[in-house]
Motif scaffolding. Structure first.
Motif, PDB file in Angstrom:
ATOM      1  N   ARG A  28      39.364  35.648  46.642  1.00 54.86           N
ATOM      2  CA  ARG A  28      39.867  34.387  47.210  1.00 54.86           C
ATOM      3  C   ARG A  28      38.931  33.241  46.826  1.00 54.86           C
ATOM      4  O   ARG A  28      39.378  32.152  46.466  1.00 54.86           O
ATOM      5  CB  ARG A  28      39.946  34.525  48.730  1.00 54.86           C
ATOM      6  N   ARG A  29      37.638  33.476  46.894  1.00 52.46           N
ATOM      7  CA  ARG A  29      36.677  32.432  46.529  1.00 52.46           C
ATOM      8  C   ARG A  29      36.755  32.132  45.028  1.00 52.46           C
ATOM      9  O   ARG A  29      36.624  30.970  44.614  1.00 52.46           O
ATOM     10  CB  ARG A  29      35.272  32.859  46.930  1.00 52.46           C
TER      11      ARG A  29
ATOM     12  N   TYR B 144      39.695  29.854  44.370  1.00 47.96           N
ATOM     13  CA  TYR B 144      39.476  28.476  44.809  1.00 47.96           C
ATOM     14  C   TYR B 144      38.211  27.870  44.204  1.00 47.96           C
ATOM     15  O   TYR B 144      37.691  26.873  44.712  1.00 47.96           O
ATOM     16  CB  TYR B 144      39.439  28.419  46.343  1.00 47.96           C
ATOM     17  N   ARG B 145      37.727  28.485  43.130  1.00 46.45           N
ATOM     18  CA  ARG B 145      36.570  27.968  42.382  1.00 46.45           C
ATOM     19  C   ARG B 145      35.334  27.820  43.273  1.00 46.45           C
ATOM     20  O   ARG B 145      34.571  26.859  43.148  1.00 46.45           O
ATOM     21  CB  ARG B 145      36.893  26.611  41.768  1.00 46.45           C
ATOM     22  N   ASP B 146      35.160  28.780  44.161  1.00 43.75           N
ATOM     23  CA  ASP B 146      34.078  28.668  45.133  1.00 43.75           C
ATOM     24  C   ASP B 146      33.130  29.867  45.076  1.00 43.75           C
ATOM     25  O   ASP B 146      32.293  30.023  45.955  1.00 43.75           O
ATOM     26  CB  ASP B 146      34.691  28.550  46.550  1.00 43.75           C
TER      27      ASP B 146
ATOM     28  N   GLU C 214      49.441  33.059  48.175  1.00 42.25           N
ATOM     29  CA  GLU C 214      48.669  31.828  47.954  1.00 42.25           C
ATOM     30  C   GLU C 214      47.549  32.065  46.943  1.00 42.25           C
ATOM     31  O   GLU C 214      47.287  31.233  46.074  1.00 42.25           O
ATOM     32  CB  GLU C 214      48.073  31.356  49.285  1.00 42.25           C
ATOM     33  N   THR C 215      46.887  33.213  47.059  1.00 44.92           N
ATOM     34  CA  THR C 215      45.817  33.542  46.109  1.00 44.92           C
ATOM     35  C   THR C 215      46.371  33.668  44.690  1.00 44.92           C
ATOM     36  O   THR C 215      45.798  33.135  43.732  1.00 44.92           O
ATOM     37  CB  THR C 215      45.123  34.853  46.524  1.00 44.92           C
TER      38      THR C 215
ATOM     39  N   ARG D 256      47.122  30.304  43.171  1.00 43.64           N
ATOM     40  CA  ARG D 256      45.906  29.618  42.735  1.00 43.64           C
ATOM     41  C   ARG D 256      45.401  30.175  41.409  1.00 43.64           C
ATOM     42  O   ARG D 256      44.899  29.440  40.552  1.00 43.64           O
ATOM     43  CB  ARG D 256      44.816  29.742  43.800  1.00 43.64           C
TER      44      ARG D 256
END
Length: 555
Positions: free
Chosen positions: A309-310, A313-315, A343-344, A347
Motif C-alpha cells: 500500500r505504501r 502511494y509512493r510512500d 484502490e491499491t 494506484r
C-alpha cells in the motif's frame, strides 16, 4: 452419562475473523484459537479488532488450556492481548504445532510476555487438560502445521476443523490425515465445528501445487521488476515464488516486517528452503537490474500501513515503483477488503505498473475447502451435531444445508451467533442463555471499547473537518471582550473564502450578544449555546456538518 458440554463462540461466527471458542465441561474451560480481524474503513484510527473476552476474564480460574489450530492472524493474533489481560500466570498452557508455537512466541516476545507456557503438541499425541483430552489432527491449509483439534469430553468428542482443505498434492508436507478423521468418526464425534469460508463454492478447491507453474509462466513474461504480494504467513507461496525466481535467475528481497519475520521462522524450522546468497536486503533492490530482482511483499489485502500500500502511494522508504514493474497479487481479497484492494490496484495502474491477479491467471489457490470438501469432512467424521463456524451467515447457512444433504438431521444443525452457547447433554442439544460478546478495539497499543461516539467523531472529522471557535468574554456580563478567533482544519472549500470567516466571527458575536441578553453566563451552558448557533450557521452557508468546538475564556 450426566453433565453438559457447552460450546460458546466468542468470535468467528457470522463473520470471517477473530476466531475464539470456549469449550466447557464440569465448570472447566478449554479455549480454541485466539484470533483477530482487521478494521473496516468506518473504524477510523482503529488498528485491530479483537473478540470481547470478558467471559474469559470472569472465568479465568477455570481455564485449563488454550489450543491454537494454526498460525494465521485470525486464529492466533489476539493471543498477546488475551494473555496480558488475563495474566501470564493464569493460563496453565498454550498448545499448538511447532510453527504455530514459534509464531506465538515471537508475538508474545514483542509484548514482553516471556513467561507464558507454550508447548508444542505433536500430531497424534493426546494430552489431558482438566476433564478434557486434546489431540491435534493434521490437515492441509495455506500455512504449515495447520490442524484440527479433537477435544475429548465424557459425553463425546468435539472436533474443530480449523481452516482446512483436502489438498492431495500439497507443496510442503503430507495430505490431510483422512484416516484419523475416519477413526474419529467411527469412535463417535459428538459435535463438528466446521470451516464455512468456501461452503458456497461448488466442487473441490485447487491444489496449492498448481500455483507454482503459473507463477513460473508469469515470471517468464516479465522484463522488468516483479513484486509478488501474498499473506506473510503463506510460507508455501513464498517457497513457490523463490523457486520461480531461481529458475529465471532473479534474486529475492523480502519487504514487510511480518514477511521477514515469518520467513525467518519458517527457514529455522525447515518449512522453507531459500538457496544461500539468493536473498538481498531491501536497501539493495536498486542495485540490481530490473530483470534480476523479485520483491515479495506484504499488503495483499490493501492494509493501510502495509508495504505494498505504501509503495502504491509512493510512500515506501526503500521501494519506489515505476512504469514497467509487474505486481502479482497471489491472494484473493478477504470478504470486506475488496474496496481497499481495488484502490491499491488502481494506484498501481496510475504509476504505470502491470498488475496480475487471480482473475488473470491461476496464481492463487484458496486454503479453504469448497462444498464437496465440506461434505467429505462431515462424511468422514460422522458427527451427531454440526455447528458451522468461520463464515458469514450466508456461508454458515449453506454449510448447514450441505450437512443435511449428507444425512445430518436438520434438528441437529445449529447456526449460532457470537455469545450464544450450544449446550449438549445426553438428552440432546439446545442453545443456552447468551453471554456477553462483541468486539474490543486496539487503538495504538491500548485495548478497550472505543465508543460509538468516538468513532462517529472520527468519521465526522475525516469527512467535514473541524472549526475551533475561541471566544473571550467578560466575567461580569458575558459580553465579548476581544474579537473571536476562528481556527479551521480539514473543512472543504474554505481556503481563500475570507468572507465566510468574517461572517462566522459576526455570527459568534451575535450568539454571544443573545446569550448576554438572556443572562447566560455559565461557561458550559454558553458553549452549548454557541455550538448550536454556529453549527446551524455553518450548515446554512456550507451545507456541511463539520465538528464545531467552542472554547469560552472568561477575563
Amino acid at each position: 452419562m450426566s453433565g453438559t458440554v457447552r460450546v460458546l463462540p466468542l468470535g468467528g461466527v457470522g463473520e470471517i475473523g477473530k476466531n475464539m471458542t470456549v469449550v466447557e465441561y464440569d465448570g472447566r474451560i478449554v479455549v480454541v484459537d485466539c484470533g483477530l480481524r482487521f478494521p473496516t474503513a468506518e473504524m477510523m484510527g482503529i488498528d485491530l479488532v479483537l473478540p470481547d473476552f470478558t467471559y474469559l476474564r470472569e472465568n479465568v480460574d477455570a481455564i485449563d488450556a488454550i489450543i491454537i489450530t494454526h498460525g494465521h492472524e485470525d486464529h492466533l493474533g489476539s493471543l498477546p492481548w488475551v494473555i496480558r489481560d488475563l495474566g501470564e500466570d493464569k493460563i496453565p498452557v498454550v498448545y499448538g504445532g511447532q510453527l504455530t508455537v514459534a509464531m506465538a512466541r515471537s508475538k508474545l516476545d514483542e509484548h514482553k510476555l516471556r513467561d507464558v507456557n507454550l508447548e508444542v503438541l505433536p500430531i497424534g499425541d493426546v494430552v489431558e487438560a482438566g476433564p478434557f483430552t486434546l489431540e491435534r489432527v493434521h490437515l492441509t491449509h495455506s500455512i504449515p502445521d495447520a490442524s484440527g483439534v479433537a477435544i475429548g469430553t465424557p459425553l463425546g468428542t468435539v472436533f474443530f476443523t480449523g481452516d482446512y482443505k483436502f489438498d492431495q498434492t500439497p507443496v510442503i508436507g503430507a495430505p490431510a490425515d483422512m484416516s484419523r478423521l475416519a477413526e474419529l468418526g467411527r469412535e463417535g464425534v459428538l459435535l463438528l465445528c466446521g470451516d464455512s469460508t468456501n461452503a458456497d463454492r461448488p466442487g473441490i478447491s485447487d491444489s496449492e501445487s498448481i500455483v507454482g507453474p503459473h507463477l513460473d509462466r508469469v515470471f517468464g513474461r516479465c522484463d522488468g521488476r516483479i513484486v509478488v504480494t501474498c499473506f506473510a504467513s503463506n510460507i508455501h507461496r513464498v517457497q513457490q515464488v523463490v523457486h520461480a525466481a531461481e529458475k529465471h535467475g532473479r534474486k529475492v528481497a523480502l519487504v514487510g516486517r511480518s514477511m521477514r519475520k515469518n520467513v525467518n521462522i519458517g527457514r529455522s524450522l525447515g518449512h522453507i528452503d531459500i538457496p544461500e546468497g539468493m536473498l538481498v536486503p531491501p536497501r539493495e533492490i536498486d542495485q540490481w537490474a530490473d530483470d534480476k530482482i523479485v520483491v515479495i511483499s506484504t499488503g495483499s489485502q490493501g492494509e493501510p500501513l502495509s508495504a505494498l500500500r505504501r509503495m502504491a502511494y509512493r510512500d515506501h522508504p526503500q521501494v519506489e515503483l515505476k512504469e514497467g514493474d509487474t505486481v502479482v497479487f497471489s491472494a484473493t481479497p478477504i470478504p470486506g477488503n475488496e474496496r481497499a484492494v481495488n484502490e491499491t490496484i488502481d494506484r498501481l495502474y496510475h504509476i504505470g505498473c502491470s498488475v496480475v491477479t487471480a482473475r488473470d491467471a491461476p496464481i492463487h489457490a484458496s486454503g479453504h475447502g469448497y462444498a464437496e470438501e465440506v461434505k467429505m469432512m462431515i462424511n468422514l467424521t460422522r458427527p451427531k451435531y454440526v455447528m458451522p463456524v468461520h463464515g458469514d451467515f450466508k456461508r454458515m447457512l449453506i454449510h448447514g444445508e450441505l450437512a443435511q444433504a449428507v444425512g445430518v438431521p436438520r434438528s441437529h444443525v445449529f447456526r449460532s451467533e457470537n455469545g450464544t452457547p450450544l449446550e449438549i447433554t445426553a438428552e440432546g442439544a439446545k442453545f443456552g442463555t447468551p453471554e456477553h460478546s462483541g468486539m474490543i478495539f486496539v487503538d495504538g497499543v491500548d485495548i478497550g471499547d472505543v465508543s460509538d461516539v468516538a468513532l462517529r467523531d472520527r468519521r465526522m472529522l475525516s469527512a467535514d473537518g473541524i472549526f475551533i471557535i475561541v471566544a473571550t468574554i467578560s466575567e461580569e456580563d458575558g459580553s465579548s471582550v476581544v474579537p473571536p478567533e476562528v481556527i479551521a482544519r480539514g473543512v472543504p472549500f474554505l481556503e481563500g473564502n475570507d468572507q465566510f470567516t468574517d461572517d462566522l466571527r459576526e455570527a459568534v458575536e451575535d450568539s454571544l450578544d443573545a446569550a448576554a441578553e438572556q443572562q447566560i453566563t455559565e461557561v458550559d451552558v454558553l458553549q452549548n449555546h454557541l455550538h448550536d448557533d454556529l453549527a446551524q450557521f455553518i450548515y446554512d452557508r456550507l451545507k456541511r456538518r463539520p465538528m464545531v468546538l467552542p472554547v469560552v475564556v472568561e477575563v
